[in-house]
Design an enzyme around this catalytic site. Structure first.
Site, PDB file in Angstrom:
ATOM      1  N   GLU A   7     -14.642  -1.083 -35.201  1.00  0.00           N
ATOM      2  CA  GLU A   7     -13.518  -0.542 -35.656  1.00  0.00           C
ATOM      3  C   GLU A   7     -12.610  -1.051 -35.446  1.00  0.00           C
ATOM      4  O   GLU A   7     -11.457  -0.741 -35.180  1.00  0.00           O
ATOM      5  CB  GLU A   7     -13.188   0.634 -34.760  1.00  0.00           C
ATOM      6  CG  GLU A   7     -12.765   1.860 -34.833  1.00  0.00           C
ATOM      7  CD  GLU A   7     -12.359   3.153 -34.264  1.00  0.00           C
ATOM      8  OE1 GLU A   7     -11.169   3.183 -34.247  1.00  0.00           O
ATOM      9  OE2 GLU A   7     -12.851   3.802 -33.494  1.00  0.00           O
ATOM     10  N   HIS A   9      -9.514  -1.901 -38.615  1.00  0.00           N
ATOM     11  CA  HIS A   9      -9.147  -1.843 -39.872  1.00  0.00           C
ATOM     12  C   HIS A   9      -8.147  -2.397 -40.459  1.00  0.00           C
ATOM     13  O   HIS A   9      -7.983  -3.839 -39.967  1.00  0.00           O
ATOM     14  CB  HIS A   9      -8.156  -0.556 -39.162  1.00  0.00           C
ATOM     15  CG  HIS A   9      -8.964   1.030 -38.346  1.00  0.00           C
ATOM     16  ND1 HIS A   9      -9.858   1.582 -38.984  1.00  0.00           N
ATOM     17  CD2 HIS A   9      -8.750   0.960 -37.124  1.00  0.00           C
ATOM     18  CE1 HIS A   9     -10.501   2.876 -38.282  1.00  0.00           C
ATOM     19  NE2 HIS A   9     -10.106   2.096 -36.925  1.00  0.00           N
ATOM     20  N   HIS A 160     -14.143   8.832 -37.792  1.00  0.00           N
ATOM     21  CA  HIS A 160     -12.937   8.300 -37.313  1.00  0.00           C
ATOM     22  C   HIS A 160     -12.342   9.642 -37.181  1.00  0.00           C
ATOM     23  O   HIS A 160     -12.087  10.623 -37.683  1.00  0.00           O
ATOM     24  CB  HIS A 160     -12.508   7.307 -38.208  1.00  0.00           C
ATOM     25  CG  HIS A 160     -10.587   7.024 -37.771  1.00  0.00           C
ATOM     26  ND1 HIS A 160      -9.662   7.426 -37.891  1.00  0.00           N
ATOM     27  CD2 HIS A 160     -11.199   5.722 -36.714  1.00  0.00           C
ATOM     28  CE1 HIS A 160      -9.012   6.270 -37.271  1.00  0.00           C
ATOM     29  NE2 HIS A 160      -9.745   5.417 -36.155  1.00  0.00           N
ATOM     30  N   ASP A 281     -10.048  -1.779 -32.098  1.00  0.00           N
ATOM     31  CA  ASP A 281      -9.699  -0.650 -32.932  1.00  0.00           C
ATOM     32  C   ASP A 281      -7.908  -1.692 -33.063  1.00  0.00           C
ATOM     33  O   ASP A 281      -7.487  -1.081 -33.257  1.00  0.00           O
ATOM     34  CB  ASP A 281      -8.883   0.897 -31.903  1.00  0.00           C
ATOM     35  CG  ASP A 281      -8.771   1.645 -32.878  1.00  0.00           C
ATOM     36  OD1 ASP A 281      -8.411   1.951 -33.891  1.00  0.00           O
ATOM     37  OD2 ASP A 281      -8.418   3.104 -32.257  1.00  0.00           O
TER      38      ASP A 281
END
Length: 320
Positions: A7, A9, A160, A281
């Site tokens: 995850e 980004h 998400h 994240d």
């Protein structure tokens, strides 16, 4: 011990404006600070990965992306362009980067085609969908064609967090509840439960769902789900298995944004030790903090190796 995270980004310049939709949910002084890091997939990001001991990052567009675009043709065009750009990033550093497809769920059939292109032709690991799309959730009948394809490809779909169509009254007057503190987790967990109750995983047993943030509280609730569903009103056809069956068989989770041993142990118990994967994240969480935590996490080394890399290698596509 190898570490894979999924995850993590990024943004393309064409999609940078869409992230402003999330500014309503975060501290106004911090809202736009992540954008420069999201746009970077060069040495700065690689230095961060090296500094926190991350070997491989599966990149995904920071939400909501094209899912809030009302023009279907534009949404499909921008999603394909983002995926092409990500494929170029992966080709330049195949040793460090993978990718999750960005999809225009406004047109489920074309989204299914784009998913197939991404995993078959571009070598992606799966897809990420940023919650509901213009009010339509993934359990809607029109999305059946998408799940048929995802299951046939065995392509995992990462849900998400995103905002619902409108703010429920329970959050009104308490802006701190609206966003990453609480509402995003509630919304995403509910989305996953909709898929279970709608029988998506019964009709498509090879479909695989990924949730972030230690499963959005769902591992903690598995016993109660099994206990309460039989006494709850539910117009869906009865499921042949208890909710926990599908949570353990079809749902996996990542550690993204939760760097604490207690929820980690709960996720391992609730979903099974083969269904929890390491994630950070980035850039919304501190990569160094995540790296230090997983290094010292109080779980057996064999389980930690599964979490850090082996589970991802077994669940994600095109990943060794």
């Amino acid at each position: 011990m190898k570490r894979i995270a999924l995850e993590e980004h990024f943004l393309t310049p064409e999609l940078a404006g869409y992230i402003e939709e999330t500014y309503q949910n975060v501290n106004k002084d911090l809202a736009s600070m992540a954008v420069p890091r999201l746009l970077d997939v060069g040495q700065e990001r690689l230095d961060v990965m090296d500094g926190c001991g991350l070997d491989f990052a599966v990149l995904s567009i920071a939400g909501p992306g094209v899912q809030i675009e009302p023009d279907v043709e534009l949404a499909c065009k921008l999603a394909a362009k983002a995926n092409d750009d990500l494929a170029d990033i992966m080709a330049k550093r195949p040793d460090r980067y993978g990718g999750l497809a960005h999809l225009a769920m406004q047109d489920p059939r074309r989204a299914a085609d784009e998913l197939e292109r991404c995993v078959t032709d571009l070598g992606f690991q799966g897809a990420m969908v940023n919650g509901q799309t213009l009010g339509v959730y993934l359990d809607a009948p029109e999305n059946e064609v998408f799940w048929e394809r995802a299951a046939a490809l065995k392509a995992p779909v990462y849900i998400h967090p995103g905002n619902p169509v409108a703010m429920p009254s329970c959050f009104e007057g308490h802006p701190g509840l609206w966003g990453p503190f609480w509402s995003w987790g509630v919304e995403t967990a509910t989305h996953a439960l909709r898929l279970i109750l709608a029988g998506v995983f019964e009709r498509h047993p090879d479909a695989r769902l990924i949730l972030g943030h230690m499963g959005e509280t769902l591992p903690f609730m598995t016993w109660r789900f099994d206990s309460r569903l039989p006494v709850s009103y539910h117009p869906e056809p009865p499921l042949p298995h208890a909710p926990s069956y599908y949570l353990k068989k079809n749902v996996t989770c990542t550690t993204s944004g939760v760097f604490d041993d207690t929820p980690l142990r709960c996720a391992l118990e609730g979903f099974g030790e083969d269904n929890v994967m390491y994630s950070i994240d980035y850039p919304f969480e501190a990569a160094a903090e995540a790296g230090k935590w997983i290094e010292k996490a109080d779980i057996p080394d064999a389980v930690k190796e599964k979490v850090c890399s082996k589970n991802a290698q077994n669940i994600l596509l095109n990943l060794k």
